[in-house]
Scaffold this motif. Structure first.
Motif: not given
Length: 308
Positions: A203-208, A266-282
């Motif tokens: 998925c893709t999320y934006a940071r605004v 990213s060396a590790f990737g983030g869960f929060s952006g996928a969760k809050k931006g895309c509704g996906i539990d990465a």
């Protein structure tokens, strides 16, 4: 329950670490969160221990976070984990691949070699050369080689004058030693996080941004939003992350007046952006991926042993 013992390398108490450990516990009945600060490597035996746990006996580990902040010490921790991988314990992602991204220069150099569009960048120890880069670009971001979430980054403008910029550069050099200067690009108030799992697009999320900071990181007040990425943009993200071999990662992309550019993988990737931006539990999806990989390896081993 799946009979696998998988530990999470992370920061005890942090949401991303604990949510991943929760998913693993639900599926396997086993829970172990490892703080690398308390890990002991016995060089004469090759054994890696965390308190009462011998990590060499685990089925796998997920490296969610190697330390609270990036530093040369994080490289040392990854070297310790390489001994675990050499002993046959599957690491998600491989410490060797993660290590290529802890140091900003090594990571972006790999992207440049892969033909990935990046902001114009200069790396030097020379103060005079750094001043020349500022003059050439007009406005730059001076970045430490080891940092996350824009920490320690400084915006320098040619209009501020040689004297003022020299003072900042000298102070920076005394702490960091090397100048990594990147041409300032207009983010248009947002940048993108493109998420990949096992090399496949998720998925893709934006940071605004909040208009109070030059960067859009959540650390600086940015907010997550949904974003519908085009096929061309996804292809760029795929190409960028393919410069490495990571189990889970996020590619940071900005849409500029001169076209999309990649800031980093990213060396590790983030869960929060996928969760809050895309509704996906990465975290859940990463857990599923890890278990499927280990189950497939077990099946291959059993098939090979049966054929002997």
């Amino acid at each position: 329950m799946i009979n696998k013992r998988i530990a999470v390398i992370g920061i005890p108490g942090k949401w991303s670490t604990e949510v991943l450990a929760n998913h693993l516990e639900q599926r396997t009945g086993y829970r172990c969160v490892i703080d690398m600060a308390d890990v002991v490597l016995e060089l004469e035996t090759g054994e890696l221990r965390y308190r009462d746990t011998l990590l060499n006996t685990l089925d796998g580990v997920i490296i969610k976070k190697i330390s609270e902040t990036y530093s040369p010490a994080a490289d040392d921790r990854l070297r310790m984990l390489k001994t675990l991988e050499a002993d046959g314990v599957r690491c998600f992602s491989s410490p060797s691949q993660v290590g290529r991204l802890i140091n900003r220069l090594e990571g972006t150099a790999a992207l440049a070699s892969g033909g990935i569009p990046l902001p114009a960048t200069r790396v030097t120890e020379s103060t005079d050369a750094a001043l020349e880069a500022i003059q050439t670009f007009g406005k730059v971001i001076l970045k430490p080689l080891y940092s996350t979430k824009a920490r320690g980054m400084v915006v320098l403008k040619a209009a501020d004058g040689v004297k003022a910029n020299t003072q900042i550069l000298n102070k920076f050099k005394a702490k960091h030693g090397l100048f990594y200067l990147q041409k300032f690009v207009n983010l248009g108030g947002q940048d993108l996080g493109m998420v990949f799992l096992g090399g496949k697009y998720l998925c893709t999320y934006a940071r605004v941004g909040d208009d109070k900071s030059w960067n859009t990181t959540i650390h600086s007040g940015g907010k997550y939003r949904t974003f519908d990425a085009s096929s061309e943009l996804i292809e760029l993200g795929l190409k960028a992350q393919s410069c490495f071999d990571l189990s889970f990662t996020t590619v940071d992309i900005a849409l500029t007046d001169e076209g999309p550019v990649v800031f980093e993988v990213s060396a590790f990737g983030g869960f929060s952006g996928a969760k809050k931006g895309c509704g996906i539990d990465a975290a859940e999806k990463l857990c599923d991926y890890v278990l499927s990989q280990l189950e497939a390896e077990t099946a291959e081993t059993e098939t090979a042993e049966a054929g002997e």
